[in-house]
Design a protein around this motif. Sequence first.
Motif, mmCIF file in Angstrom:
data_model
loop_
_atom_site.group_PDB
_atom_site.id
_atom_site.type_symbol
_atom_site.label_atom_id
_atom_site.label_comp_id
_atom_site.label_asym_id
_atom_site.label_seq_id
_atom_site.Cartn_x
_atom_site.Cartn_y
_atom_site.Cartn_z
ATOM 1 N N PRO A 1 24.445 36.632 29.782
ATOM 2 C CA PRO A 1 25.069 36.148 31.134
ATOM 3 C C PRO A 1 25.809 37.054 32.078
ATOM 4 O O PRO A 1 25.943 36.987 33.191
ATOM 5 N N ALA A 2 26.601 38.273 31.395
ATOM 6 C CA ALA A 2 27.283 38.959 31.831
ATOM 7 C C ALA A 2 26.388 39.890 32.926
ATOM 8 O O ALA A 2 27.248 40.492 33.850
ATOM 9 N N ILE A 3 25.337 40.063 32.755
ATOM 10 C CA ILE A 3 24.563 40.660 33.424
ATOM 11 C C ILE A 3 23.437 40.059 33.951
ATOM 12 O O ILE A 3 22.194 40.520 34.387
ATOM 13 N N PHE A 4 23.448 38.772 34.396
ATOM 14 C CA PHE A 4 22.801 37.678 34.758
ATOM 15 C C PHE A 4 21.348 37.535 34.244
ATOM 16 O O PHE A 4 20.511 37.079 34.779
ATOM 17 N N LEU A 5 21.297 37.652 33.020
ATOM 18 C CA LEU A 5 20.126 37.558 32.088
ATOM 19 C C LEU A 5 20.803 36.416 30.984
ATOM 20 O O LEU A 5 20.243 36.550 30.052
ATOM 21 N N GLY A 6 21.109 35.538 31.631
ATOM 22 C CA GLY A 6 21.819 34.405 30.656
ATOM 23 C C GLY A 6 20.624 33.334 30.297
ATOM 24 O O GLY A 6 19.746 33.180 31.216
ATOM 25 N N TRP A 7 20.792 32.643 29.159
ATOM 26 C CA TRP A 7 19.818 31.571 28.808
ATOM 27 C C TRP A 7 20.595 30.404 29.529
ATOM 28 O O TRP A 7 21.400 29.917 28.558
ATOM 29 N N SER A 8 19.868 29.523 30.161
ATOM 30 C CA SER A 8 20.578 28.347 30.788
ATOM 31 C C SER A 8 19.453 27.155 30.816
ATOM 32 O O SER A 8 18.411 27.585 30.589
ATOM 33 N N PRO A 9 20.003 26.179 31.239
ATOM 34 C CA PRO A 9 18.970 24.948 31.179
ATOM 35 C C PRO A 9 17.878 25.033 32.150
ATOM 36 O O PRO A 9 16.891 24.516 32.053
ATOM 37 N N SER A 10 18.351 26.053 33.271
ATOM 38 C CA SER A 10 17.024 26.376 34.213
ATOM 39 C C SER A 10 16.199 27.362 34.049
ATOM 40 O O SER A 10 14.957 27.366 34.400
ATOM 41 N N SER A 11 16.614 28.441 33.157
ATOM 42 C CA SER A 11 15.740 29.512 32.891
ATOM 43 C C SER A 11 16.193 30.334 31.667
ATOM 44 O O SER A 11 17.323 30.080 31.222
ATOM 45 N N VAL A 12 15.132 31.135 31.395
ATOM 46 C CA VAL A 12 15.480 31.935 30.153
ATOM 47 C C VAL A 12 14.891 33.460 30.456
ATOM 48 O O VAL A 12 14.028 33.606 31.059
ATOM 49 N N TRP A 13 15.454 34.352 29.866
ATOM 50 C CA TRP A 13 14.888 35.785 30.008
ATOM 51 C C TRP A 13 14.605 36.464 28.843
ATOM 52 O O TRP A 13 14.996 36.164 27.789
ATOM 53 N N ALA A 14 13.362 37.127 28.990
ATOM 54 C CA ALA A 14 12.871 37.878 27.533
ATOM 55 C C ALA A 14 12.825 39.550 28.149
ATOM 56 O O ALA A 14 12.198 39.828 29.571
ATOM 57 N N ILE A 15 12.646 40.305 27.358
ATOM 58 C CA ILE A 15 12.474 41.729 27.513
ATOM 59 C C ILE A 15 10.996 42.395 27.129
ATOM 60 O O ILE A 15 10.597 42.124 25.662
ATOM 61 N N ARG A 16 10.419 42.770 27.804
ATOM 62 C CA ARG A 16 8.991 43.409 27.581
ATOM 63 C C ARG A 16 9.626 44.905 27.591
ATOM 64 O O ARG A 16 9.897 45.278 28.448
ATOM 65 N N ASP A 17 9.300 45.481 26.336
ATOM 66 C CA ASP A 17 9.624 47.002 26.200
ATOM 67 C C ASP A 17 8.435 47.743 25.899
ATOM 68 O O ASP A 17 7.606 47.483 24.891
ATOM 69 N N ALA A 18 8.029 48.802 26.839
ATOM 70 C CA ALA A 18 7.125 49.602 26.843
ATOM 71 C C ALA A 18 7.129 50.555 25.469
ATOM 72 O O ALA A 18 6.003 50.812 25.040
ATOM 73 N N ASN A 19 8.238 51.006 24.975
ATOM 74 C CA ASN A 19 8.459 51.806 23.742
ATOM 75 C C ASN A 19 8.120 50.936 22.412
ATOM 76 O O ASN A 19 8.060 51.696 21.579
ATOM 77 N N ALA A 20 8.475 49.687 22.638
ATOM 78 C CA ALA A 20 7.941 48.670 21.500
ATOM 79 C C ALA A 20 6.607 48.733 21.208
ATOM 80 O O ALA A 20 6.206 48.279 20.022
ATOM 81 N N GLU A 21 5.698 49.020 22.253
ATOM 82 C CA GLU A 21 4.196 49.224 22.096
ATOM 83 C C GLU A 21 3.784 50.663 21.859
ATOM 84 O O GLU A 21 2.285 50.607 21.990
ATOM 85 N N GLN A 22 4.251 51.331 21.258
ATOM 86 C CA GLN A 22 3.743 52.621 20.647
ATOM 87 C C GLN A 22 4.595 53.329 19.606
ATOM 88 O O GLN A 22 5.490 52.861 19.529
ATOM 89 N N LEU A 23 3.705 54.180 18.932
ATOM 90 C CA LEU A 23 4.088 54.907 17.611
ATOM 91 C C LEU A 23 3.668 56.145 17.856
ATOM 92 O O LEU A 23 3.081 56.718 16.751
ATOM 93 N N ARG A 24 3.726 56.937 18.991
ATOM 94 C CA ARG A 24 3.005 58.242 19.335
ATOM 95 C C ARG A 24 4.110 59.269 19.617
ATOM 96 O O ARG A 24 3.618 60.400 19.784
#
Length: 822
Positions: free
Chosen positions: A402-425
């Motif tokens: 929430p301190a950076i406006f990515l809080g989990w509230s009753p109205s919305s939730v945030w998730a991170i898609r990570d490009a480096n989590a998708e590679q081992l190159r």
Amino acid sequence: MFSRSGPRPARRPAQRVGALVATLALVPVGAAVSTATGGSATAAPQVAAAAPTTSAGADARHRPTYHARIERTTHGIPHITADNFGDLGFGSGYAAAETSTCTLADTLLTGRGQRSRWFGPTGTYNDQVTLDASNLQVDAFVTDLRNRHVVEKLLADKVRGPGKQARAMVRGYTAGLNRYLAKVGPQGVTDPACHGAGYLKKRATPLDLWYGVYLANLLASSGVFVKEIVDADPPAPDDPGTPNPTAASIDRDALLKALGKDPESPFGSNATAIGGDATTTGKGMLLGNPHFPWNGRYRFTQQHLTIPGHYNVAGASLIGSPVVNIGWNNNVAWSHTVSTAYRFTPYEYKLVDGATTYATDPGPKTLEHRTVKVTVKQKDGSLKRVSEDLYRTPQGYVVDAPAIFLGWSPSSVWAIRDANAEQLRTVDTFLNMGKAKNVRDLLRRQDAAGGMPWVNTTAADRNGDALYADHSVVPNVPDALAEQCMTPTGRILDQAAGLPGLDGTFADSSCAWGTDEDSQRPGVFGAKNLPSEIRRDWVMNANDSYWLPNPAQPIEGYAGIIGCEQCERTMRTRMVSQYVIDRLASGKKESPRSLRGHEHANRVRAGEVMRQNGDLDTLCDQTGETKACAALHDWDGHSNTTSRGYAIFEEFIARLPAQGVWLTPFDPSDPLNTPRDLNTSNPQLVQAMSDAIGALRDRKIAFDAPWGKLQVAGDRGAPRIPLGGGTGDAAGNANALASRYTKAHGRYRPITYGSSHIQAIAFLSGGRVNARTILTYGQSEDPRSPWSTDQTRMFSQKKWVHFAWTRAQIRKDLVSSYRVSG
């Protein structure tokens, strides 16, 4: 603010014998050794404890899989020769274990998710870059990665996973580590940080190391949010949620810090490449200086890797890397600087039940709820299992920040898609760069591998070409897609920090990351949509965006997620550029000596700018501090160990207000000379100067104290070795040094971060290479080793290591040679 339409942010014989003795003390028991002083191979003298023994029958049955030769030259630098990449990895792992056992072992147990098992759940794991979480939080995150078999799946993926040679290097590296530890045993490890530790008994597996590599890939993305991922829980029904932010209401520095881009503690480097038109040799030259931690996971070691007739590369590797990350071969040299590009995007999902069900265009979906069990060590030494919960969407982990406006509230939730989590190159990328024939080939190989995780590349070659490129892993989010898909809060994030927050409702459809025709894999930008520049005069980068590698040719027209254009440069960028500009403006070209001389010139660009028209003196005089202002006036303008009065300037820079420092603002048409003209009438600046002087007085530090009496080495076990250099971005030191995550113990400024593996490489006629290096904190992390401080003392004295590159140079500089097998 960032916006898409405008600015975004001759050694004596006695010394040789001493070095030889030091080397032999580290050679494992039973290894075959031939020394630089000649004679037949002998067994090395026994070290701290006897090595484990095996029966003669067992030895007869054992047929070694790996073989390598390790030759150590002065300062303990290993030159590893092998017949293939597996053997080369074995030698690299063995050599790394000899000098960096504790950090290497710590990296592996972290990759196993076992920190709590050995160090307790509440202890903190701080990689001294971006990851700062409890052992339990780190273990929960890693355990879930392992439960999901993330790395195993990437290893099986022909596009996203590593190639045969990289796999062979990793297998060999872990075998080399295991062989060394089998020889000396935990009690034979002399470093007090892990001497006798139980976790040293566990054999490393290639999978352990791959997880270590994978976690390093996440440094600038998921690794930033480990606490927020593990601690994320559904909101209570009466949770008020995060207030709607405005760009004007956001503390931008705090936001950037939370996103892993702390402006007060930047993670960065310098690199300058000079092309043949601007060199006395007519060939390329490179000066590279990565600014990295002096302790822990992201500490460098030096090595030289050779498969005769096939592969020959030298430079520096992060502990745990079997390949050279920053270095050179006979035709091209390169260095890296941390890029401004983001490696992830946050997706915001509208909740339909106020908790775990979210809307998508096909219909509602439920968050994936995952429970992990972690073994933890209790205060009485017993072990127990504890549970932690994590949540995911198809795009990635849910965060609650929430301190950076990515809080989990009753109205919305945030998730991170990570490009480096998708590679081992990543290992492939560095491995293949070592084969490059010139800078164009270097970039082509980098693009083909597609695993440059979070850094720019600056390079020079024998042909006289100089390259700058940010061809790192970046989510394929062009500005048009960002404009279409940003949520209201996501738009505020973009305006404040250049990070677009996208609509998760359409994350699998119209707001999914794109793919270019030349993308190495889906979801990332291809080479044509990433910035690069090749010139014959010079290019540089000092962690500002790609926009200005050379002021004569700005790079523009790229996606905002990569970085800002027409935006202000740091004083460090201005200083790194100014060194070359001033040299060329004098009518002289850069020579090997002049280029490496920039490293130790220790000019302070902010001081130079503030002193124009006598402004700094005028400002200081308003404080009434006559004695201090006299010391500041007499300051030589440098951050040398002998510079007096510089401490006042350092304290002043640390107190500058966010606004009102300059009368002439930044001008994109004059980016290296603006802002300028110190605002001497600003009372906040006068107060900052007064407070700076007061801070020194309170600590009973003389205003004219030599800087080297105040700034000293601060890495583990280091004596008080005086050091030149100073604050980077704000003060404008290219030789950037900082004191972080350490206790002063009576020292004013103990250095634990900054200039690390510095290399000055010049290509000469006749196929020759002039290689000068310095590893500022030494090759060995063991404070008891003579290789722990030898190069630090050289760095203090502005000296360079003449790196032994050719066979003749290695023979001349040799202090030990031994073959290892296992």
